[in-house]
Each structure stands twice: as C-alpha cells, then as structure tokens.
Motif scaffolding. Structure first.
Motif, PDB file in Angstrom:
ATOM      1  N   ILE A   1       0.858  -1.178   0.000  1.00 31.57           N
ATOM      2  CA  ILE A   1       0.000   0.000   0.000  1.00 31.57           C
ATOM      3  C   ILE A   1       0.895   1.229   0.000  1.00 31.57           C
ATOM      4  O   ILE A   1       1.818   1.338   0.803  1.00 31.57           O
ATOM      5  CB  ILE A   1      -0.902   0.014   1.255  1.00 31.57           C
ATOM      6  N   THR A   2       0.619   2.159  -0.914  1.00 30.93           N
ATOM      7  CA  THR A   2       1.346   3.421  -0.937  1.00 30.93           C
ATOM      8  C   THR A   2       0.365   4.547  -0.660  1.00 30.93           C
ATOM      9  O   THR A   2      -0.676   4.648  -1.322  1.00 30.93           O
ATOM     10  CB  THR A   2       2.038   3.656  -2.293  1.00 30.93           C
ATOM     11  N   VAL A   3       0.701   5.365   0.319  1.00 28.47           N
ATOM     12  CA  VAL A   3      -0.108   6.521   0.686  1.00 28.47           C
ATOM     13  C   VAL A   3       0.606   7.764   0.175  1.00 28.47           C
ATOM     14  O   VAL A   3       1.768   7.997   0.506  1.00 28.47           O
ATOM     15  CB  VAL A   3      -0.302   6.613   2.219  1.00 28.47           C
ATOM     16  N   TYR A   4      -0.090   8.550  -0.630  1.00 26.31           N
ATOM     17  CA  TYR A   4       0.441   9.802  -1.169  1.00 26.31           C
ATOM     18  C   TYR A   4      -0.244  10.949  -0.441  1.00 26.31           C
ATOM     19  O   TYR A   4      -1.470  10.959  -0.296  1.00 26.31           O
ATOM     20  CB  TYR A   4       0.133   9.925  -2.663  1.00 26.31           C
ATOM     21  N   GLY A   5       0.556  11.917   0.004  1.00 29.58           N
ATOM     22  CA  GLY A   5      -0.028  13.061   0.686  1.00 29.58           C
ATOM     23  C   GLY A   5       1.041  13.915   1.333  1.00 29.58           C
ATOM     24  O   GLY A   5       2.206  13.882   0.936  1.00 29.58           O
ATOM     25  N   ILE A   6       0.599  14.682   2.321  1.00 27.48           N
ATOM     26  CA  ILE A   6       1.526  15.486   3.127  1.00 27.48           C
ATOM     27  C   ILE A   6       1.215  15.213   4.598  1.00 27.48           C
ATOM     28  O   ILE A   6       0.061  15.001   4.969  1.00 27.48           O
ATOM     29  CB  ILE A   6       1.438  17.000   2.808  1.00 27.48           C
ATOM     30  N   LYS A   7       2.260  15.211   5.403  1.00 24.56           N
ATOM     31  CA  LYS A   7       2.088  14.821   6.810  1.00 24.56           C
ATOM     32  C   LYS A   7       1.298  15.837   7.624  1.00 24.56           C
ATOM     33  O   LYS A   7       0.771  15.501   8.677  1.00 24.56           O
ATOM     34  CB  LYS A   7       3.452  14.581   7.447  1.00 24.56           C
TER      35      LYS A   7
ATOM     36  N   PHE B   1      -8.951  15.931  -8.149  1.00 21.81           N
ATOM     37  CA  PHE B   1      -8.614  17.354  -8.156  1.00 21.81           C
ATOM     38  C   PHE B   1      -9.317  18.073  -7.009  1.00 21.81           C
ATOM     39  O   PHE B   1     -10.543  18.068  -6.913  1.00 21.81           O
ATOM     40  CB  PHE B   1      -9.031  17.969  -9.501  1.00 21.81           C
ATOM     41  N   ASN B   2      -8.535  18.702  -6.145  1.00 14.65           N
ATOM     42  CA  ASN B   2      -9.079  19.408  -4.986  1.00 14.65           C
ATOM     43  C   ASN B   2      -9.328  20.880  -5.333  1.00 14.65           C
ATOM     44  O   ASN B   2      -8.410  21.683  -5.353  1.00 14.65           O
ATOM     45  CB  ASN B   2      -8.105  19.304  -3.808  1.00 14.65           C
ATOM     46  N   ASN B   3     -10.591  21.185  -5.579  1.00 14.22           N
ATOM     47  CA  ASN B   3     -10.926  22.574  -5.914  1.00 14.22           C
ATOM     48  C   ASN B   3     -11.436  23.346  -4.698  1.00 14.22           C
ATOM     49  O   ASN B   3     -12.041  24.404  -4.846  1.00 14.22           O
ATOM     50  CB  ASN B   3     -11.939  22.628  -7.062  1.00 14.22           C
ATOM     51  N   LYS B   4     -11.164  22.828  -3.508  1.00 13.24           N
ATOM     52  CA  LYS B   4     -11.556  23.538  -2.288  1.00 13.24           C
ATOM     53  C   LYS B   4     -10.347  23.921  -1.429  1.00 13.24           C
ATOM     54  O   LYS B   4     -10.496  24.590  -0.424  1.00 13.24           O
ATOM     55  CB  LYS B   4     -12.517  22.670  -1.475  1.00 13.24           C
ATOM     56  N   GLY B   5      -9.171  23.471  -1.821  1.00 12.34           N
ATOM     57  CA  GLY B   5      -7.984  23.677  -1.000  1.00 12.34           C
ATOM     58  C   GLY B   5      -7.335  25.032  -1.162  1.00 12.34           C
ATOM     59  O   GLY B   5      -7.649  25.819  -2.057  1.00 12.34           O
ATOM     60  N   THR B   6      -6.400  25.283  -0.274  1.00 14.27           N
ATOM     61  CA  THR B   6      -5.669  26.544  -0.258  1.00 14.27           C
ATOM     62  C   THR B   6      -4.903  26.774  -1.555  1.00 14.27           C
ATOM     63  O   THR B   6      -4.913  27.882  -2.102  1.00 14.27           O
ATOM     64  CB  THR B   6      -4.676  26.550   0.927  1.00 14.27           C
ATOM     65  N   LYS B   7      -4.226  25.741  -2.054  1.00 11.23           N
ATOM     66  CA  LYS B   7      -3.415  25.895  -3.270  1.00 11.23           C
ATOM     67  C   LYS B   7      -4.289  26.299  -4.453  1.00 11.23           C
ATOM     68  O   LYS B   7      -3.929  27.165  -5.242  1.00 11.23           O
ATOM     69  CB  LYS B   7      -2.660  24.588  -3.568  1.00 11.23           C
ATOM     70  N   TYR B   8      -5.463  25.685  -4.577  1.00 15.25           N
ATOM     71  CA  TYR B   8      -6.402  26.018  -5.646  1.00 15.25           C
ATOM     72  C   TYR B   8      -6.775  27.502  -5.574  1.00 15.25           C
ATOM     73  O   TYR B   8      -6.799  28.205  -6.585  1.00 15.25           O
ATOM     74  CB  TYR B   8      -7.654  25.140  -5.516  1.00 15.25           C
ATOM     75  N   LYS B   9      -7.021  27.972  -4.366  1.00 12.03           N
ATOM     76  CA  LYS B   9      -7.429  29.369  -4.179  1.00 12.03           C
ATOM     77  C   LYS B   9      -6.273  30.326  -4.422  1.00 12.03           C
ATOM     78  O   LYS B   9      -6.444  31.355  -5.084  1.00 12.03           O
ATOM     79  CB  LYS B   9      -8.010  29.555  -2.771  1.00 12.03           C
ATOM     80  N   THR B  10      -5.075  29.995  -3.918  1.00  8.61           N
ATOM     81  CA  THR B  10      -3.947  30.914  -4.076  1.00  8.61           C
ATOM     82  C   THR B  10      -3.490  31.008  -5.534  1.00  8.61           C
ATOM     83  O   THR B  10      -2.941  32.025  -5.944  1.00  8.61           O
ATOM     84  CB  THR B  10      -2.743  30.534  -3.186  1.00  8.61           C
ATOM     85  N   LEU B  11      -3.720  29.951  -6.310  1.00 10.11           N
ATOM     86  CA  LEU B  11      -3.361  29.988  -7.733  1.00 10.11           C
ATOM     87  C   LEU B  11      -4.466  30.602  -8.600  1.00 10.11           C
ATOM     88  O   LEU B  11      -4.306  30.713  -9.814  1.00 10.11           O
ATOM     89  CB  LEU B  11      -3.051  28.565  -8.239  1.00 10.11           C
TER      90      LEU B  11
ATOM     91  N   GLU C   1       1.598  20.394  -9.993  1.00 10.33           N
ATOM     92  CA  GLU C   1       1.364  20.886  -8.632  1.00 10.33           C
ATOM     93  C   GLU C   1       0.620  19.828  -7.802  1.00 10.33           C
ATOM     94  O   GLU C   1      -0.610  19.811  -7.756  1.00 10.33           O
ATOM     95  CB  GLU C   1       0.559  22.197  -8.686  1.00 10.33           C
ATOM     96  N   PRO C   2       1.395  18.936  -7.137  1.00  7.69           N
ATOM     97  CA  PRO C   2       0.753  17.842  -6.395  1.00  7.69           C
ATOM     98  C   PRO C   2      -0.106  18.296  -5.212  1.00  7.69           C
ATOM     99  O   PRO C   2      -0.928  17.522  -4.728  1.00  7.69           O
ATOM    100  CB  PRO C   2       1.934  16.983  -5.936  1.00  7.69           C
ATOM    101  N   MET C   3       0.051  19.527  -4.781  1.00  6.78           N
ATOM    102  CA  MET C   3      -0.776  20.010  -3.676  1.00  6.78           C
ATOM    103  C   MET C   3      -2.240  20.187  -4.107  1.00  6.78           C
ATOM    104  O   MET C   3      -3.098  20.474  -3.279  1.00  6.78           O
ATOM    105  CB  MET C   3      -0.215  21.323  -3.117  1.00  6.78           C
ATOM    106  N   LEU C   4      -2.521  20.008  -5.392  1.00  5.54           N
ATOM    107  CA  LEU C   4      -3.895  20.103  -5.884  1.00  5.54           C
ATOM    108  C   LEU C   4      -4.646  18.770  -5.805  1.00  5.54           C
ATOM    109  O   LEU C   4      -5.836  18.724  -6.090  1.00  5.54           O
ATOM    110  CB  LEU C   4      -3.909  20.627  -7.327  1.00  5.54           C
ATOM    111  N   PHE C   5      -3.963  17.702  -5.404  1.00  6.97           N
ATOM    112  CA  PHE C   5      -4.642  16.416  -5.231  1.00  6.97           C
ATOM    113  C   PHE C   5      -5.461  16.418  -3.953  1.00  6.97           C
ATOM    114  O   PHE C   5      -5.017  16.931  -2.926  1.00  6.97           O
ATOM    115  CB  PHE C   5      -3.631  15.259  -5.132  1.00  6.97           C
ATOM    116  N   LYS C   6      -6.652  15.825  -4.003  1.00 14.57           N
ATOM    117  CA  LYS C   6      -7.364  15.520  -2.771  1.00 14.57           C
ATOM    118  C   LYS C   6      -6.521  14.474  -2.070  1.00 14.57           C
ATOM    119  O   LYS C   6      -5.940  13.596  -2.702  1.00 14.57           O
ATOM    120  CB  LYS C   6      -8.751  14.948  -3.066  1.00 14.57           C
TER     121      LYS C   6
END
Length: 113
Positions: free
Chosen positions: A2-8, A55-65, A84-89
């Motif tokens: 199992i591989t988990v992709y994200g940020i801690k 695609f995360n259209n509610k996150g901070t990165k989406y808004k700042t871009l 820009e991987p910070m756009l992933f849910k």
C-alpha cells in the motif's frame, strides 16, 4: 503493498496513516511536499478515478493559484495535477489495482480489514 500519497500536515492523511498504524498495516509514504508524481502516474490514476475526484478545488493551493478563474476542463486539471501535487485531494492510496482517494474510515475498514 500500500502506498499513501499526501503530506504529513494534512488532517486526512494523518487520519489515514493512524488507521494503518492502529491496524498494523504497513504502508509506504510518498510526500507530495518532497516529490511530484510523474505524468504517467497521474495518467494512470485518472484511469482509475475520475479527475474531479482527484482534483481538490476547495484547497488553499487552488485558491492561491486563482484556478477558479481559469474554469479548467479535464485536460487543464490534468496539466495542473502534473505540475502541482498540492492540488490532489488527499490522501491518494494505491492498493493492488485500486486507487482510493480521500479519508473515509468506513470505506477503509471495508477495503483493508
């Protein structure tokens, strides 16, 4: 495996990692802050999950871009996810031939336990 992709620092990722740890399930962790999945990986994911799920259209990165103003179609979303991987849910989890997106404890119990 199992591989988990994200940020801690993401609450959903922390919940997922805690779930796996509490259930003695070993995972590999891919940190979006340190690495970007290559375009072939993103393409593979879009075959397993709808791009609008990824695609995360509610996150901070989406808004700042200011991406809302671009009114992105699926190709545009794909291009942005590749650079820009910070756009992933989060989290994005690869397990066997499945792709699980976001934190859902009940769904995790069905899949992993």
């Amino acid at each position: 495996m199992i591989t988990v992709y994200g940020i801690k620092t993401c609450g959903s990722v922390r919940n997922a990692l805690k779930f796996f740890k509490d259930n003695n399930i070993e995972v590999d962790f891919f940190d979006f802050k340190k690495e970007t999945p290559d375009s072939s990986k993103v393409k593979e994911w879009t075959k397993k999950a709808d791009i609008n799920t990824l695609f995360n259209n509610k996150g901070t990165k989406y808004k700042t871009l200011n991406l809302k103003e671009l009114n992105l179609d699926e190709d545009g979303k794909y291009e942005w996810l590749c650079k820009e991987p910070m756009l992933f849910k989060r989290p994005v989890i690869e397990f066997d031939d499945k792709l699980i997106v976001a934190w859902d404890e009940d769904e995790y119990k069905k899949i992993f336990l």
